[in-house]
Design a protein around this motif. Structure first.
Motif, mmCIF file in Angstrom:
data_model
loop_
_atom_site.group_PDB
_atom_site.id
_atom_site.type_symbol
_atom_site.label_atom_id
_atom_site.label_comp_id
_atom_site.label_asym_id
_atom_site.label_seq_id
_atom_site.Cartn_x
_atom_site.Cartn_y
_atom_site.Cartn_z
ATOM 1 N N PHE A 36 44.898 -53.251 21.158
ATOM 2 C CA PHE A 36 45.137 -54.543 21.769
ATOM 3 C C PHE A 36 46.097 -55.335 20.894
ATOM 4 O O PHE A 36 46.152 -55.160 19.683
ATOM 5 C CB PHE A 36 43.836 -55.331 21.909
ATOM 6 N N GLY A 95 47.348 -59.454 19.892
ATOM 7 C CA GLY A 95 46.625 -60.710 19.754
ATOM 8 C C GLY A 95 46.186 -60.975 18.337
ATOM 9 O O GLY A 95 46.573 -60.281 17.404
ATOM 10 N N ARG A 96 45.357 -61.984 18.165
ATOM 11 C CA ARG A 96 44.947 -62.430 16.840
ATOM 12 C C ARG A 96 43.986 -61.445 16.192
ATOM 13 O O ARG A 96 43.182 -60.833 16.846
ATOM 14 C CB ARG A 96 44.277 -63.793 16.956
ATOM 15 N N GLY A 97 44.106 -61.309 14.911
ATOM 16 C CA GLY A 97 43.221 -60.399 14.190
ATOM 17 C C GLY A 97 43.741 -58.979 14.205
ATOM 18 O O GLY A 97 44.580 -58.614 15.032
#
Lengths: 114, 115
Positions: free
Chosen positions: A95, A97-99
């Motif tokens: 994925f 996105g953040r992290g």
């Protein structure tokens, strides 16, 4: 479970042939990667794609190209195979996105160029 | 160039022994992941550590992220033959926090646990 499927486990090709390695993931991941893995050199990123038709060169893109026409499929192309491209090729997806999200790997394609 | 050095490179032990694998760098990472790769398969994520000094446990496996976020260790207690595999660490550089397209990979520790 996330599944990343590589089309071939073993391939033997001749020098100069055009080689296609296919990878399909079933989790709607935005990111897809192609790595090669060699003893003593570890995992090296060849190409990365963060969206359909988008790609970025990794650390060792020379002699390779990629195609991502659909979100779930990422193809690695060896334009003219050479013996130094004999290696284990690993596809991965994740994925965006953040992290730092996990990379999910396929089981690899062991390519031998003779 | 950021590097991640893993040690030892190879480890062969008897079932029931304890072991520690190290992943070291002179650079700071925003987070670090550990993967295990079994023969004939792709790497599988074991854990992600994010905070300096963080300790995570996964059954008999204990992972620690250094206080300065430059190093990490993996300790296995009472190793079993099923722990056999290649253990890889991968760090996300500070400037690319949360971006796994710029992961820095160690070369791995190949562990063999003999029955």
């Amino acid at each position: 479970d996330v599944k990343v499927t590589q089309s071939s486990r073993y391939l033997v090709k001749r020098t100069g042939e055009k080689v296609f390695l296919e990878c399909v993931q079933d989790m709607d991941h935005e990111n897809m990667f192609w790595y090669r893995q060699d003893p003593g050199l570890g995992l090296r990123l060849i190409y990365f794609s963060y969206d359909v038709k988008m790609k970025e060169k990794g650390d060792i893109p020379e002699g390779y190209s990629v195609s991502r026409e659909k979100k779930e499929r990422f193809s690695l192309i060896l334009e003219s195979a050479s013996t130094n491209q004999t290696s284990m090729y690993l596809c991965a997806s994740s994925f965006a996105g953040r992290g730092l999200s996990p990379l999910h790997f396929g089981n690899g394609t062991r390519l031998t160029v003779t | 160039t950021q590097l991640l050095e893993q040690s030892p490179q190879f480890l062969s032990i008897q079932e029931g022994e304890n072991l520690t694998v190290y992943c070291n760098s002179s650079s700071v990472f925003s987070s670090l992941q550990w993967y295990r790769q079994e023969p004939g398969e792709g790497p599988v994520l074991l854990v992600t550590v994010v905070t300096g000094g963080e300790v995570k446990k996964l059954k008999r496996l204990t992972f620690q992220f250094g206080d300065a976020r430059k190093d990490s260790s993996l300790h296995i207690t009472a190793a079993q033959p099923g722990d056999t595999g290649l253990y890889l660490c991968a760090g996300a550089p500070l400037i690319e926090a949360g971006n796994n397209r710029k992961l820095i990979w160690g070369l791995g520790t190949s562990l063999a646990v003999n029955p």
